[in-house]
Design a protein around this motif. Structure first.
Motif, mmCIF file in Angstrom:
data_model
loop_
_atom_site.group_PDB
_atom_site.id
_atom_site.type_symbol
_atom_site.label_atom_id
_atom_site.label_comp_id
_atom_site.label_asym_id
_atom_site.label_seq_id
_atom_site.Cartn_x
_atom_site.Cartn_y
_atom_site.Cartn_z
ATOM 1 N N SER A 60 4.784 -1.742 0.332
ATOM 2 C CA SER A 60 3.406 -2.077 0.709
ATOM 3 C C SER A 60 2.479 -1.927 -0.492
ATOM 4 N N PHE B 98 -3.509 -3.110 6.476
ATOM 5 C CA PHE B 98 -2.696 -3.677 5.402
ATOM 6 C C PHE B 98 -3.130 -5.103 5.082
ATOM 7 N N PRO C 119 3.344 -1.758 6.626
ATOM 8 C CA PRO C 119 3.199 -3.066 5.980
ATOM 9 C C PRO C 119 3.375 -4.243 6.936
#
Length: 383
Positions: free
Chosen positions: A109, A221, A213
């Motif tokens: 991420s 995110f 993520p």
């Protein structure tokens, strides 16, 4: 055929449960033998939400201790979409920092937000090449030139945000001060609308750095990815402008000693540039992130510690007043003045010891390895 909302919701729920069950079953079947105790949890999410809740409530240490009490000093889990092994203890620290089979690498991420070409995701010769380029910016003769610029940013910040106020909220102010200093030193970005816009995007980036993520419109995110794209476009524009200046003069101008200009001017023995434009932008993003939270958290907790320790505060004030006596009115601090701040440096070091600004560190296994009798498969995170 007309389906009612209840039927549609039921179908979606049953389908989701079935998919999660299938993924979980496959994950169990694909797990190699002799793994540490623990569970990988629900695919993608794993234990990420529990850790994030603990970090937001400042109980991350307790979260780790509870896990050690349950599974021991080595356990498996899933964080930020990746199978992970959590290790604890002095032997684990030595393993983390000295094992050649582990590479410094943040979760995927973070990589998607900061870029693919940053030093955080390189190892071996590529890592040494980028690290060497960044260290050029941090040479002592370069650092000496930054003191006066930092002095100017701090003076303006104190005048606008601290002077004459009965109370201030320290953390947000320290974050903005740190951002202003770093954006000036790294990008040569002066105060104004462009810096303010970049500061806003930077804040949104940080909100999603440690998030599950999942790139859906309503997630932190997703917002972080969009903010990263905007920030990247700003830095790409700055890089193009400075590149034109470097090419026009044949080298970096001595008056433009920011990180991007420095990196643009670096060449190897063949006269070829050491870093590409993409590598410069990605590593400028990493430098901004790395310097921001560590510095702002340190300064915030130094203020808190000194507020509760009048004796140390008084001694620090005296140390700074002695330095101020040697300066003319309005004269900026110099490199030599920093060497006189011995007590200030000790306070900073003690604050770092008692309140580390970084919660943990991530590595990635470059091959199948063993620790404390357990197997860590290639590609797994270790933290």
């Amino acid at each position: 055929m007309d389906y009612s909302p209840v039927v549609v919701a039921l179908v979606v729920t049953v389908s989701s449960v079935a998919i999660i069950h299938l993924l979980t079953t496959r994950a169990r079947k694909s797990c190699p033998a002799n793994l540490p105790p623990g569970s990988l949890g629900v695919p993608v999410i794993g234990q990420s939400l529990g850790l994030l809740r603990a970090m937001r409530s400042s109980t991350g240490d307790q979260w780790v201790r509870d896990r050690i009490d349950r599974y021991g000093p080595v356990s498996k889990l899933s964080l930020f979409g990746t199978p992970t092994v959590l290790v604890a203890g002095s032997a684990a620290n030595k393993f983390m920092f000295f094992s050649s089979a582990l590479a410094l690498q943040q979760p995927r991420s973070v990589q998607r937000i900061l870029g693919e070409k940053s030093i955080l995701y390189l190892h071996g010769a590529e890592h040494r090449r980028v690290r060497g380029a960044l260290l050029e910016f941090l040479r002592p003769d370069m650092l000496k030139m930054y003191v006066g610029r930092i002095d100017g940013e701090v003076r303006r910040h104190v005048e606008e945000n601290w002077r004459g106020r009965a109370a201030v909220t320290v953390m947000p102010l320290m974050k903005r001060l740190t951002f202003d200093i770093i954006s000036a030193l790294l990008f040569g970005l002066e105060r104004g609308a462009a810096r303010d816009a970049l500061a806003g995007d930077f804040g949104h980036m940080m909100e999603g750095m440690w998030a599950v993520p999942v790139n859906l419109p309503f997630t932190a995110f997703s917002r972080s990815l969009r903010a990263s794209g905007r920030a990247r476009r700003v830095l790409e524009g700055i890089t193009r402008e400075k590149k034109a200046g470097v090419l026009g003069h044949g080298k970096a101008s001595s008056g433009n000693n920011d990180l991007i200009t420095c990196l643009l001017g670096l060449t190897d023995e063949r006269g070829e540039r050491v870093l590409s434009d993409e590598e410069i932008v990605d590593n400028a993003m990493v430098a901004l992130i790395a310097g921001h939270d560590t510095s702002s958290i340190l300064m915030t907790f130094m203020v808190r510690q000194l507020a509760n320790d009048p004796a140390t505060l008084g001694a620090m004030v005296q140390e700074h007043e002695e330095i101020a006596k040697s300066k003319a009115d309005g004269e900026a601090l110099a490199w030599e003045d920093l060497a006189k701040m011995k007590l200030t440096w000790r306070v900073a070091q003690e604050t770092l010891r008692t309140v580390p600004p970084i919660f943990g560190s991530f590595r990635r296994a470059l091959e199948d390895i063993e620790f404390d009798g357990y197997r860590i498969p290639k590609g797994w995170q270790v933290c």
